[in-house]
Design a protein around this motif. Structure first.
Motif, PDB file in Angstrom:
ATOM      1  N   VAL A 104      46.596  49.406  38.779  1.00 43.62           N
ATOM      2  CA  VAL A 104      45.912  48.129  38.899  1.00 43.62           C
ATOM      3  C   VAL A 104      45.717  47.589  37.483  1.00 43.62           C
ATOM      4  O   VAL A 104      45.278  48.316  36.590  1.00 43.62           O
ATOM      5  N   PRO A 105      46.084  46.351  37.216  1.00 40.20           N
ATOM      6  CA  PRO A 105      45.936  45.807  35.857  1.00 40.20           C
ATOM      7  C   PRO A 105      44.475  45.553  35.515  1.00 40.20           C
ATOM      8  O   PRO A 105      43.647  45.307  36.399  1.00 40.20           O
ATOM      9  N   TYR A 106      44.148  45.644  34.235  1.00 38.79           N
ATOM     10  CA  TYR A 106      42.802  45.303  33.809  1.00 38.79           C
ATOM     11  C   TYR A 106      42.885  44.181  32.780  1.00 38.79           C
ATOM     12  O   TYR A 106      43.932  43.933  32.180  1.00 38.79           O
ATOM     13  N   ALA A 107      41.765  43.498  32.597  1.00 38.82           N
ATOM     14  CA  ALA A 107      41.722  42.339  31.711  1.00 38.82           C
ATOM     15  C   ALA A 107      41.684  42.795  30.263  1.00 38.82           C
ATOM     16  O   ALA A 107      40.699  43.388  29.816  1.00 38.82           O
ATOM     17  N   HIS A 108      42.733  42.517  29.509  1.00 42.95           N
ATOM     18  CA  HIS A 108      42.836  42.981  28.126  1.00 42.95           C
ATOM     19  C   HIS A 108      41.820  42.293  27.207  1.00 42.95           C
ATOM     20  O   HIS A 108      41.435  42.841  26.189  1.00 42.95           O
ATOM     21  N   GLU A 109      41.398  41.081  27.575  1.00 39.83           N
ATOM     22  CA  GLU A 109      40.473  40.367  26.702  1.00 39.83           C
ATOM     23  C   GLU A 109      39.024  40.801  26.906  1.00 39.83           C
ATOM     24  O   GLU A 109      38.146  40.414  26.142  1.00 39.83           O
ATOM     25  N   ALA A 110      38.769  41.599  27.921  1.00 38.92           N
ATOM     26  CA  ALA A 110      37.401  42.012  28.234  1.00 38.92           C
ATOM     27  C   ALA A 110      36.953  43.152  27.326  1.00 38.92           C
ATOM     28  O   ALA A 110      37.759  43.872  26.738  1.00 38.92           O
TER      29      ALA A 110
END
Length: 398
Positions: free
Chosen positions: A302-308
């Protein structure tokens, strides 16, 4: 969509920018880890022991993956790893925490709790311990909060906090490092000199091989030297914390173990994975290790938000036994959204999500008395069930 089965191993693979001098033993600093956590009678950990040889073959000098055993359980409330600091070696146990970015251990005359597994790291007894100078740069980090020392403070949601200063020293890691440490401890306690006993030549060869291997893995790492801890950190048994969050090796936070290992080994994969069982588990640096996964389970992503600032994911739906809660993603991902945090056993959700979850859960449990075992009223609005892994509903379709 990601399927999480509560009664099975929890596996999470997080892709991110990741990743000793003379071998001596520090016997008088040794403090026994409690038996219930060091050798839990659990099938998963027994399987780890049985597969040790296979994993060692996989983790030789040039291997991009290194597995390290985790201890702890859901009753203790966290999972922790064993690392070895300084020269000579001093053992420390650290909670693995994807929700924070600081690695810290008690040092010297720390105002720290009495229940920790190990004594505080004795900085004066390490030949390789170093201060970090004001405005010194390590990776992307610069020591700027400095009044003669690089100060740090880490506070957490429930009110616990660490205070101290950043320092640096050699760190050894991996199951082989733990095995070597135990060999040296046993020699000291039993007066067993391998070099003077011809009957123990094979053990001496093993020791030399371990020394060569862990020499390849030694890294000079910055870490927080805790001088004061409060609340849960003061009371906990694990010594410190290893932050695996996304905000490491940046201007305000020093690189962690994974960053430093990647910086010193350019062929190393920029990934790590955590695998949790109800008791124990392992951390793999450089990717993931399917050797101990349930054979019928496939790796899912599942992808995660890289900017977070956290490993934040987008929650599409929650179902209980195939029945959707019927909540819009905007409600499920309200406020700060959904992120994975290995340092806590709590699950926090918006009130609307909690209300829907309780309704679906109660509906399932009340459908058949065998579904959730015995129930008892906790108060007029809540019921409590006895946990049964075979009867409780499975949460799917995250």
């Amino acid at each position: 969509l990601m399927s999480l089965k509560l009664r099975q191993l929890f596996f999470l693979s997080l892709f991110l920018t990741s990743c000793l001098a003379e071998m001596r033993f520090f016997p008088h600093r040794y403090k026994q880890i409690y038996d219930e956590h060091s050798s839990p009678p659990d099938t998963f950990l027994r399987r780890l022991e049985q597969d040790d040889l296979n994993r060692q073959n996989e983790n030789r000098l040039n291997s991009p993956r290194i597995s390290m055993r985790l201890r702890g359980d859901t009753e203790l409330g966290y999972y922790y790893i064993t690392l070895f600091f300084g020269t000579p070696l001093q053992r420390q146990t650290l909670i693995v925490d994807t929700g924070s970015s600081v690695t810290a251990i008690p040092c010297g005359e720390c105002d720290c709790g009495p229940n920790h597994f190990d004594y505080s790291f004795d900085t004066r007894s390490s030949d390789t311990f170093q201060d970090i100078a004001c405005y010194e740069q390590i990776g992307e980090y610069t020591c700027s909060d400095c009044n003669g020392k690089c100060y740090f403070h880490s506070g957490y949601a429930e009110g616990s906090a660490y205070n101290g200063n950043y320092k640096k020293d050699f760190v050894m890691f991996g199951d082989e490092a733990e095995k070597y440490y135990e060999i040296m401890r046993k020699q000291y306690l039993q007066g067993d000199s391998i070099s003077e006993n011809k009957d123990l030549e094979s053990r001496r060869a093993e020791q030399l091989e371990l020394e060569q291997l862990i020499q390849q893995r030694k890294v000079m790492m910055p870490f927080g030297c805790i001088s004061k801890e409060t609340k849960l950190f003061y009371d906990q048994e694990a010594d410190g914390i290893m932050g695996l969050g996304t905000r490491t090796n940046v201007r305000s936070n020093p690189p962690n173990l994974l960053d430093v290992f990647e910086m010193s080994n350019q062929n190393h994969s920029k990934a790590f994975s955590l695998c949790f069982a109800q008791t124990g588990g392992y951390l793999t640096v450089g990717g993931f290790n399917t050797e101990h996964h349930n054979k019928e389970e496939k790796v899912q992503y599942v992808p995660y938000a890289h900017e977070a600032n956290q490993y934040r994911v987008y929650l599409k739906d929650i179902t209980v036994e195939g029945e959707s809660f019927g909540l819009a993603p905007s409600i499920l991902n309200k406020r700060s959204g959904v992120f994975f945090d290995s340092g806590t056993t709590f699950t926090h959700v918006p009130s609307a999500t909690l209300k829907a979850f309780k309704s679906g859960f109660y509906k399932f449990c009340e459908k058949d008395s065998k579904n959730c075992g015995a129930s008892a009223p906790l108060n007029k609005d809540r019921l409590c069930w006895r946990y049964d892994a075979e009867r409780f509903p499975t949460l799917t379709e995250f």
